[in-house]
Structure formats: structure tokens, C-alpha cells
Motif scaffolding. Structure first.
Motif, PDB file in Angstrom:
ATOM      1  N   ALA A 172      -7.503  11.108  -7.136  1.00 56.66           N
ATOM      2  CA  ALA A 172      -7.380  12.498  -7.567  1.00 56.66           C
ATOM      3  C   ALA A 172      -6.569  13.324  -6.576  1.00 56.66           C
ATOM      4  N   GLU A 173      -5.654  14.121  -7.102  1.00 52.66           N
ATOM      5  CA  GLU A 173      -4.861  15.011  -6.256  1.00 52.66           C
ATOM      6  C   GLU A 173      -5.759  15.995  -5.508  1.00 52.66           C
ATOM      7  N   GLU A 174      -6.859  16.400  -6.133  1.00 52.85           N
ATOM      8  CA  GLU A 174      -7.779  17.326  -5.469  1.00 52.85           C
ATOM      9  C   GLU A 174      -8.405  16.686  -4.231  1.00 52.85           C
ATOM     10  N   ASP A 175      -8.771  15.399  -4.326  1.00 50.09           N
ATOM     11  CA  ASP A 175      -9.340  14.703  -3.167  1.00 50.09           C
ATOM     12  C   ASP A 175      -8.290  14.500  -2.084  1.00 50.09           C
ATOM     13  N   ALA A 176      -7.053  14.224  -2.501  1.00 48.06           N
ATOM     14  CA  ALA A 176      -5.966  14.113  -1.527  1.00 48.06           C
ATOM     15  C   ALA A 176      -5.760  15.436  -0.809  1.00 48.06           C
ATOM     16  N   GLY A 177      -5.928  16.550  -1.543  1.00 54.10           N
ATOM     17  CA  GLY A 177      -5.798  17.869  -0.938  1.00 54.10           C
ATOM     18  C   GLY A 177      -6.852  18.115   0.122  1.00 54.10           C
TER      19      GLY A 177
ATOM     20  N   GLY B 118      -6.079  18.883   4.171  1.00 53.08           N
ATOM     21  CA  GLY B 118      -6.653  19.945   4.974  1.00 53.08           C
ATOM     22  C   GLY B 118      -7.413  19.415   6.176  1.00 53.08           C
ATOM     23  N   GLU B 119      -8.136  18.322   5.973  1.00 58.41           N
ATOM     24  CA  GLU B 119      -8.919  17.716   7.056  1.00 58.41           C
ATOM     25  C   GLU B 119      -8.011  17.207   8.176  1.00 58.41           C
ATOM     26  N   LEU B 120      -6.875  16.641   7.808  1.00 63.16           N
ATOM     27  CA  LEU B 120      -5.979  16.034   8.787  1.00 63.16           C
ATOM     28  C   LEU B 120      -4.890  16.980   9.271  1.00 63.16           C
ATOM     29  N   GLY B 121      -4.708  18.090   8.536  1.00 63.02           N
ATOM     30  CA  GLY B 121      -3.674  19.031   8.919  1.00 63.02           C
ATOM     31  C   GLY B 121      -2.266  18.507   8.709  1.00 63.02           C
ATOM     32  N   ARG B 122      -2.097  17.705   7.646  1.00 61.01           N
ATOM     33  CA  ARG B 122      -0.761  17.186   7.351  1.00 61.01           C
ATOM     34  C   ARG B 122      -0.619  16.973   5.853  1.00 61.01           C
ATOM     35  N   ALA B 123       0.603  17.051   5.389  1.00 58.11           N
ATOM     36  CA  ALA B 123       0.858  16.865   3.963  1.00 58.11           C
ATOM     37  C   ALA B 123       0.684  15.397   3.589  1.00 58.11           C
ATOM     38  N   LEU B 124       0.143  15.157   2.411  1.00 60.24           N
ATOM     39  CA  LEU B 124      -0.030  13.802   1.890  1.00 60.24           C
ATOM     40  C   LEU B 124       0.624  13.756   0.507  1.00 60.24           C
ATOM     41  N   ARG B 125       1.709  13.023   0.405  1.00 55.39           N
ATOM     42  CA  ARG B 125       2.424  12.935  -0.867  1.00 55.39           C
ATOM     43  C   ARG B 125       1.663  12.045  -1.851  1.00 55.39           C
ATOM     44  N   PRO B 126       1.953  12.145  -3.145  1.00 55.94           N
ATOM     45  CA  PRO B 126       1.380  11.219  -4.119  1.00 55.94           C
ATOM     46  C   PRO B 126       1.670   9.772  -3.721  1.00 55.94           C
ATOM     47  N   GLY B 127       0.670   8.913  -3.851  1.00 51.81           N
ATOM     48  CA  GLY B 127       0.814   7.511  -3.464  1.00 51.81           C
ATOM     49  C   GLY B 127       0.341   7.228  -2.054  1.00 51.81           C
ATOM     50  N   ALA B 128      -0.017   8.271  -1.296  1.00 49.06           N
ATOM     51  CA  ALA B 128      -0.420   8.087   0.105  1.00 49.06           C
ATOM     52  C   ALA B 128      -1.711   7.295   0.242  1.00 49.06           C
ATOM     53  N   PHE B 129      -2.497   7.222  -0.820  1.00 48.33           N
ATOM     54  CA  PHE B 129      -3.746   6.458  -0.787  1.00 48.33           C
ATOM     55  C   PHE B 129      -3.557   5.064  -1.377  1.00 48.33           C
ATOM     56  N   GLY B 130      -2.317   4.718  -1.674  1.00 47.90           N
ATOM     57  CA  GLY B 130      -2.041   3.430  -2.294  1.00 47.90           C
ATOM     58  C   GLY B 130      -2.329   3.432  -3.778  1.00 47.90           C
TER      59      GLY B 130
ATOM     60  N   ILE C 216       0.815  -1.216   0.000  1.00 48.25           N
ATOM     61  CA  ILE C 216       0.000   0.000   0.000  1.00 48.25           C
ATOM     62  C   ILE C 216       0.843   1.258   0.000  1.00 48.25           C
ATOM     63  N   ASP C 217       2.084   1.166   0.482  1.00 44.66           N
ATOM     64  CA  ASP C 217       2.970   2.329   0.505  1.00 44.66           C
ATOM     65  C   ASP C 217       3.579   2.518  -0.883  1.00 44.66           C
ATOM     66  N   LYS C 218       2.996   3.415  -1.649  1.00 46.51           N
ATOM     67  CA  LYS C 218       3.455   3.640  -3.019  1.00 46.51           C
ATOM     68  C   LYS C 218       4.172   4.987  -3.103  1.00 46.51           C
ATOM     69  N   ARG C 219       5.252   5.006  -3.879  1.00 48.59           N
ATOM     70  CA  ARG C 219       6.109   6.183  -3.970  1.00 48.59           C
ATOM     71  C   ARG C 219       6.203   6.663  -5.417  1.00 48.59           C
ATOM     72  N   PRO C 220       6.226   7.986  -5.614  1.00 52.80           N
ATOM     73  CA  PRO C 220       6.355   8.524  -6.974  1.00 52.80           C
ATOM     74  C   PRO C 220       7.680   8.103  -7.611  1.00 52.80           C
ATOM     75  N   VAL C 221       7.633   7.841  -8.902  1.00 51.43           N
ATOM     76  CA  VAL C 221       8.834   7.461  -9.635  1.00 51.43           C
ATOM     77  C   VAL C 221       9.024   8.394 -10.829  1.00 51.43           C
ATOM     78  N   ASP C 222      10.282   8.528 -11.248  1.00 47.61           N
ATOM     79  CA  ASP C 222      10.597   9.333 -12.427  1.00 47.61           C
ATOM     80  C   ASP C 222      10.545   8.463 -13.681  1.00 47.61           C
ATOM     81  N   GLY C 223      10.399   9.112 -14.811  1.00 50.34           N
ATOM     82  CA  GLY C 223      10.469   8.402 -16.080  1.00 50.34           C
ATOM     83  C   GLY C 223       9.177   7.693 -16.442  1.00 50.34           C
ATOM     84  N   ARG C 224       9.255   6.834 -17.426  1.00 50.37           N
ATOM     85  CA  ARG C 224       8.103   6.119 -17.971  1.00 50.37           C
ATOM     86  C   ARG C 224       7.943   4.782 -17.271  1.00 50.37           C
TER      87      ARG C 224
END
Length: 214
Positions: free
Chosen positions: A66-71, A75-87, A28-36
Motif C-alpha cells: 500500500a502506498e499509504e504504508d510506504a508513506g 516519514g519514519e526514515l525521513g526519505r522518499a520511497l518510490r513505488p517498488g521500493a518494497f519489492g 527486489i529492486d522494482k521500478r514503475p513502468v508505463d502502459g499495460r
């Protein structure tokens, strides 16, 4: 309608007590990657999936949020959520994921994807976030993200356009399926008119309607 990919994310192996797989490992812990990144019929190349009894497979090959839903959650949690935080494998921008119609087709990079069903929150997700009440809060929020099947394999990368190239006329959306299967069972009959909905989910709907009728 055209949005874009904000990020492409791959799961890393996480060993934890909250992992749903008997091996104690989760992807579930997914991390952004560079490239294709290659998108294949079975899923995203390089992505780790731990609990295959409930994750992965053709109807859940790719998960988008959606990044908008992550945003909103940030705000609801008061903490930053990086891409991949929702799995999610694909973090989108300017794509109405909750309003996506079941069977809707997205051209992303050189791949063609089809919207299949919403994500159902689980205890692994709650454990990953360290929030025992996450399932309830995620359900009430009603922005579950979308699973996708792969109709054409290809490559994707951050910044690629996400173009909706086809949308079925039945109009049943990810959000409606999620509400029907969680908090609004009166909507369940509508789901039987959606041929693109995975058969496993259609069968669950038929069982629930049969039990209610009995």
C-alpha cells in the motif's frame, strides 16, 4: 470496496553481496513502468525474480504493497520511497492491504487475484535498504503487504481500479497471519481454519503447534 493501482513495478537485475540467490542476483529492486502489463498464473510478465527457492510460484505470483504504508515508512526514515521500493509489483492506493482477508478476491484491470499470505521480511530486503535492523522494525510495524495468486490472467496498469469482489467469512486477515507467525503465536490456531491459506504455510503452522504441544 474499490481502490486503485498507484503503480505497476517490474524487477530489474541487481547484483549485490546481499542478494539471497547463490548467483548473487536479486529482483527486489522494482521500478514503475508505463502502459499495460500482463499478469500471468506464474507471475508478472517481465518481472525478474532472483531467489526462486523463496520467491515466486503460484501462491506468491504477485506482491502488493500500500502506498499509504510506504508513506508511513518515508516519514519514519525521513526519505522518499518510490513505488517498488518494497519489492512490490503492485503499489495500491485506498486498498486495506493489511486488513485484506485471506482468500479475498480483487478484480484489477482484466485480471482476478486472490490474497494468499503476508510477505516475510528477509536479509535481502534489509540489504537492499542498507538497514541491518530492518527485519525487526518491519515486523514490529506489522504492515507486510500481501502476496496474491492469479485466478484469471489479464492486463493491469497504473490507475486501474482495485475492486474487492469477494471476501471469505472466516475474517482472518493478512495482518493477523503476520502477527501469528511472528510476534503473537497464540493466534496460530486460528490459521488452521483458513482453507485459502497456502498449504506450505498451514504445514508450518501445524509443526509449530505440534512442537508447542510436545
Amino acid at each position: 470496496m474499490t481502490g486503485r493501482l498507484a503503480a505497476v513495478n517490474l524487477g530489474v537485475v541487481t547484483e549485490a553481496e546481499w542478494a539471497g540467490d547463490p548467483s548473487g542476483r536479486s529482483g527486489i529492486d522494482k521500478r514503475p513502468v508505463d502502459g499495460r502489463v500482463d499478469i500471468r498464473f506464474a507471475g508478472v510478465a517481465g518481472d525478474f525474480i532472483g531467489e526462486r527457492a523463496h520467491h515466486g510460484g503460484p501462491d506468491q505470483a504477485v506482491y502488493a504493497y500500500a502506498e499509504e504504508d510506504a508513506g508511513w515508512w518515508a516519514g519514519e526514515l525521513g526519505r522518499a520511497l518510490r513505488p517498488g521500493a518494497f519489492g512490490e509489483n503492485l503499489t495500491t492506493w485506498a486498498v486495506d492491504v493489511t486488513g485484506a482477508v485471506i482468500g479475498e478476491r480483487w478484480a484489477v484491470g482484466s485480471a482476478l487475484l486472490e490474497v494468499t499470505k503476508p510477505r516475510t521480511p528477509c536479509t535481502t530486503f534489509a540489504g537492499f535498504w542498507g538497514m541491518p535492523d530492518l527485519i525487526k522494525r518491519f515486523t514490529v510495524r506489522g504492515a507486510p503487504g500481501a502476496y496474491l495468486r492469479v485466478l484469471r490472467e489479464g492486463e493491469v496498469g497504473a490507475g486501474d481500479p482495485v475492486e474487492v469482489v469477494d471476501r471469505p467469512a472466516h475474517g482472518v486477515t493478512i495482518g493477523e497471519v503476520f502477527r501469528a507467525t511472528t510476534l503473537e503465536p497464540d493466534l496460530l490456531p486460528r490459521l488452521l481454519d483458513v482453507p485459502e491459506l497456502p498449504e506450505s504455510l498451514r504445514e508450518k503452522v501445524r509443526r509449530r503447534l505440534g512442537a508447542a504441544a510436545g
